[in-house]
Scaffold this motif. Structure first.
Motif, PDB file in Angstrom:
ATOM      1  N   UNK A 114       0.818  -1.215  -0.042  1.00 38.98           N
ATOM      2  CA  UNK A 114       0.025   0.014  -0.256  1.00 38.98           C
ATOM      3  C   UNK A 114       0.822   1.324   0.011  1.00 38.98           C
ATOM      4  N   UNK A 115       0.513   2.213  -0.782  1.00 38.77           N
ATOM      5  CA  UNK A 115       1.125   3.759  -0.650  1.00 38.77           C
ATOM      6  C   UNK A 115       0.749   4.425   0.356  1.00 38.77           C
ATOM      7  N   UNK A 116       1.414   4.747   1.189  1.00 40.47           N
ATOM      8  CA  UNK A 116       0.833   5.296   2.317  1.00 40.47           C
ATOM      9  C   UNK A 116       1.560   6.752   2.740  1.00 40.47           C
ATOM     10  N   UNK A 117       2.568   7.435   1.572  1.00 38.87           N
ATOM     11  CA  UNK A 117       3.501   8.303   2.122  1.00 38.87           C
ATOM     12  C   UNK A 117       3.122   9.668   1.559  1.00 38.87           C
ATOM     13  N   UNK A 118       1.997   9.890   1.111  1.00 39.07           N
ATOM     14  CA  UNK A 118       1.675  11.379   0.511  1.00 39.07           C
ATOM     15  C   UNK A 118       2.182  12.607   1.412  1.00 39.07           C
ATOM     16  N   UNK A 119       2.271  12.408   2.754  1.00 34.03           N
ATOM     17  CA  UNK A 119       2.723  13.563   3.478  1.00 34.03           C
ATOM     18  C   UNK A 119       4.100  13.861   3.299  1.00 34.03           C
ATOM     19  N   UNK A 120       5.043  13.024   2.930  1.00 34.03           N
ATOM     20  CA  UNK A 120       6.243  13.166   2.882  1.00 34.03           C
ATOM     21  C   UNK A 120       7.101  13.187   1.333  1.00 34.03           C
ATOM     22  N   UNK A 121       5.949  13.038   0.384  1.00 34.90           N
ATOM     23  CA  UNK A 121       6.343  13.109  -1.112  1.00 34.90           C
ATOM     24  C   UNK A 121       6.502  14.741  -1.208  1.00 34.90           C
ATOM     25  N   UNK A 122       7.313  14.880  -2.591  1.00 32.97           N
ATOM     26  CA  UNK A 122       7.793  16.408  -2.923  1.00 32.97           C
ATOM     27  C   UNK A 122       6.719  17.196  -3.274  1.00 32.97           C
ATOM     28  N   UNK A 123       5.639  17.554  -2.657  1.00 34.24           N
ATOM     29  CA  UNK A 123       4.424  18.508  -3.161  1.00 34.24           C
ATOM     30  C   UNK A 123       3.587  17.560  -3.777  1.00 34.24           C
ATOM     31  N   UNK A 124       2.368  18.373  -4.129  1.00 31.84           N
ATOM     32  CA  UNK A 124       1.184  17.989  -4.380  1.00 31.84           C
ATOM     33  C   UNK A 124       1.246  17.045  -5.552  1.00 31.84           C
ATOM     34  N   UNK A 125       1.843  17.538  -6.711  1.00 27.00           N
ATOM     35  CA  UNK A 125       1.744  16.601  -7.864  1.00 27.00           C
ATOM     36  C   UNK A 125       2.670  15.434  -7.587  1.00 27.00           C
ATOM     37  N   UNK A 126       3.666  15.395  -6.687  1.00 34.33           N
ATOM     38  CA  UNK A 126       4.366  14.363  -6.701  1.00 34.33           C
ATOM     39  C   UNK A 126       3.404  13.096  -5.949  1.00 34.33           C
ATOM     40  N   UNK A 127       2.750  13.754  -4.937  1.00 33.86           N
ATOM     41  CA  UNK A 127       1.641  12.857  -4.258  1.00 33.86           C
ATOM     42  C   UNK A 127       0.787  12.055  -5.305  1.00 33.86           C
ATOM     43  N   UNK A 128       0.266  12.521  -6.225  1.00 29.78           N
ATOM     44  CA  UNK A 128      -0.562  12.088  -7.073  1.00 29.78           C
ATOM     45  C   UNK A 128       0.281  11.394  -7.913  1.00 29.78           C
ATOM     46  N   UNK A 129       1.250  11.748  -8.465  1.00 35.44           N
ATOM     47  CA  UNK A 129       2.147  10.970  -9.496  1.00 35.44           C
ATOM     48  C   UNK A 129       2.813   9.532  -9.111  1.00 35.44           C
ATOM     49  N   UNK A 130       3.283   9.899  -7.564  1.00 37.14           N
ATOM     50  CA  UNK A 130       3.654   8.459  -6.970  1.00 37.14           C
ATOM     51  C   UNK A 130       2.600   7.257  -6.857  1.00 37.14           C
ATOM     52  N   UNK A 131       1.373   7.837  -6.441  1.00 34.81           N
ATOM     53  CA  UNK A 131       0.256   7.034  -6.322  1.00 34.81           C
ATOM     54  C   UNK A 131       0.249   6.243  -7.741  1.00 34.81           C
ATOM     55  N   UNK A 132       0.348   6.947  -8.965  1.00 29.89           N
ATOM     56  CA  UNK A 132      -0.104   6.305 -10.254  1.00 29.89           C
ATOM     57  C   UNK A 132       1.260   5.621 -10.522  1.00 29.89           C
ATOM     58  N   UNK A 133       2.384   6.092 -10.363  1.00 29.82           N
ATOM     59  CA  UNK A 133       3.656   5.295 -11.080  1.00 29.82           C
ATOM     60  C   UNK A 133       3.699   3.948  -9.975  1.00 29.82           C
TER      61      UNK A 133
END
Lengths: 448, 448
Positions: free
Chosen positions: B154-173
């Motif tokens: 499970x992808x749990x790390x939005x809070x420490x990814x590099x900004x908002x776009x990274x949050x979305x794109x990490x989930x996708x990638x």
């Protein structure tokens, strides 16, 4: 959807499910959450606080619009009570924070949120996302600026930062930390950061030869920076010199850029060739995989480089792309709260940081309970009350940058340095805080 | 401004100044740019291509709106010719690319753009920003999925990814790479990725004791995942067992989550306690600073963990937060182009990648000139013609994920493994490509 409607859903699922439970239980009492780094990365003697402006804008603007609410409703898993509450949501709480540009240390809150529990919980993810990232990058960029020892630093790395928001926020955080300019045009428009740009290898490659490329470029941009390493760096410098002879008084080229090879040797050779040709005014830029260590080494060895283009390593914070930062409940319903998870012991209650300075140099901090006092300057200040940002909490970016410069200049030299400081900067815990932690731990140990 | 208008300015200043020069010079001939990794990070045996969908959307939608143009004009530095051209800008070129989810290696183009030089140049920054980041994260996430060996991630790390776009794109990638779900609600809405969520320590802390917190939460969310490590992990498990006894047949708790301490020992103890209490159906989740190495170790030692919550290390790609990826001019006006910069020798011309498979296992690639052939399957396929995305270049995210799974399963086991493969996956250069590079280098050496 556009910001801020879209941003409302940029949160962790559990913020919604926990909020749902809080609403069912009627847990409306006041909560205090503290946002802080549990520890610093090995090669960080301090963190440079950044991201507060985006955090406060979010708290002021956060709304759940129709599209977000309809989508949530369509999931079939959220109660009408939650959806109704989200529809009416306005952040009504208080925030105290250290000013952007303040150096902070492990355990020291960058900000504290005081609000009814469901509100304070719901905003966790976005606050951490912005404050964590901007602080991570500002802390890295401050090291690059230290390494450059007064020479210019340009942010050149948008292409390899982590997405679009990172591109913007790196430019901002780096500027706060003392970087002088950015290649990112949108950051220039959004924040008023000075723009910098040179030319790419593709420009040189697309012409039949390098000298012809230089001639063509300066016809359009007379005071350009010419990139000289596409084929052979020192031949590139010769082409610049030849161009200067061709143009005579019309030669206005401002600088050359080296982007590969042995930057120390090449910058010395290039400087010498330019000087011999009477082109003392032409400056030397260097780029190409630079980080603070490479910059420091070049400066220490006397490389005649006037300006460093730094990109990837700075904007992804290559050696520490994340910091162990968290947003933790420290009080609820008037009672301090702890957490005893292995290795993650929490300090209870709202806090204050006092920084003691002697002769303009910071000698140590004391972390206290909020109502406690200690010698020195209190760093956490009110920035939002009742959901409204306070007028004094909207400094310009230039003011933030100047504040950071001043604050960084007050750190002891060994703390500003690139190498790990031994001992680290001293942060003491106030007596009342120590007692509060002991008390809470005892209570829990007895209870369970 | 909203996307895409704002995105138009998310570029490096030099793209605009070079474009200005190209326009003045009338350099409208066709250029080919190649986007590729110069080399792989030390702990990557392959990269997993991702980000093409955002790249193509950008090329289709990119427009310079009034606000962007007015701001550029107000700078006083850009010519009317440039501003007029930007106002009319529509990307009219062709793109060939490897499908998202394809494993690629050093020097292999992820995509190639063929367009009039100013168009192909202008789009560099955004294309690299998206393809570099999504590929970097997909490559890291694929390692985590490999390490989990079939257990859920499970992808749990939005809070420490590099900004908002990274949050979305990490989930996708990460989803492309085989991660099963995300905590990011907006990623659920945007991409249809399954959402996952548990509870936070703050929920437990805000109640008078842990058992009461569990009772309250399951009243609202009967099939919850209960976080058991707030005070003492095994006492937390006891509280779950006690709750099961209290609720009898109404007990529907799906899982517990361990978030700190010795996850191997604690997961074994917790599993044993649950089984002894007849709670075999309750699954064990683990999280807390996990990366692929930690996951692999837990799996190898038989930790009874059903699902791993992975965050920061995956989404910032902690050991390799950037890849040495570039977008380079390889042909202009029908002639291949090179670049000889120290350590950055470029392969000239448009290319093709042939992947040879034997018994369903990839045995090696040949990188050739575009018109050349070699045994195997050609990986670069047309995805855009004349600025229009081709119908076959819009696979669903599920199809991309399934394609990635299939492609990864065809890699030799030592290439899929976490340790550096010796030797690395073989990528040969075709004869014509070798000759073309020699020829260009000779030409330039003679000319300069």
């Amino acid at each position: 959807m556009t910001w801020p409607e879209e941003t409302a859903l940029l949160t962790d699922l559990y913020q919604l499910t926990m909020t749902e439970a809080y609403l069912e239980e009627g847990m409306w009492d006041e909560a205090v959450f503290s946002l802080f780094a549990r520890k610093l990365p090995p090669r960080r003697n301090y963190l440079l606080a950044a991201g507060l402006d985006d955090a406060l804008r979010y708290l002021e603007k956060l709304r759940f619009g129709t599209e977000a609410l309809d989508w949530l409703a369509s999931r079939g898993r959220f109660s009408d009570r939650l959806l109704g509450w989200l529809e009416r949501f306005r952040f009504s709480g208080d925030v105290d924070a250290v000013a952007e540009g303040t150096p902070v240390f492990a355990e020291e809150p960058l900000l504290e949120v005081r609000a009814p529990l469901p509100e304070a919980q719901l905003v966790e993810t976005y606050l951490l996302n912005q404050v964590h990232f901007q602080t991570t990058v500002a802390s890295k960029a401050a090291r690059v600026v230290t390494a450059a020892a007064g020479r210019h630093v340009m942010d050149f790395g948008l292409r390899r930062y982590h997405g679009t928001d990172a591109g913007l926020k790196v430019a901002r955080a780096a500027y706060v930390a003392g970087v002088d300019s950015t290649s990112n045009v949108l950051a220039g428009k959004t924040y008023g950061i000075p723009l910098a740009g040179t030319m790419a290898h593709s420009y040189v490659q697309s012409h039949d030869d390098e000298l012809e490329a230089f001639r063509a470029f300066v016809r359009v941009h007379p005071n350009a920076t010419l990139l000289v390493d596409t084929y052979d760096t020192l031949r590139g410098v010769q082409h610049v010199i030849r161009l200067a002879r061709e143009l005579g008084e019309d030669f206005q080229v401002r600088s050359i850029r080296l982007d590969s090879g042995d930057l120390l040797a090449l910058s010395k050779a290039a400087r010498e060739m330019l000087d011999e040709a009477g082109l003392e005014q032409v400056r030397v830029y260097a780029s190409g995989g630079l980080d603070e260590d490479a910059v420091a080494k070049l400066v220490a060895r006397g490389a005649p480089i006037d300006s460093f283009g730094v990109g990837t390593a700075m904007g992804v914070s290559s050696d520490a792309p994340a910091v162990d930062m968290a947003y933790k409940l420290v009080a609820y319903a008037g009672r301090p709260r702890v957490k005893l998870s292995s290795g993650k012991l929490l300090l209870p209650g709202a806090k204050q940081i006092y920084r003691r300075e002697v002769d303009g140099v910071a000698r140590g901090d004391v972390l206290t309970c909020r109502q406690d006092t200690a010698p020195g300057r209190p760093l956490l200040q009110p920035v939002m009350r009742g959901g409204q940002r306070l007028p004094e909490a909207s400094p310009t970016l230039e003011a933030i940058r100047e504040f950071a410069r001043s604050e960084l200049s007050r750190l002891p030299p060994e703390i500003r340095a690139l190498s790990p400081a031994k001992p680290p900067y001293p942060v003491a815990l106030g007596q009342a805080l120590l007692r509060a932690r002991e008390h809470e731990v005892e209570l829990w140990s007895a209870a369970t």
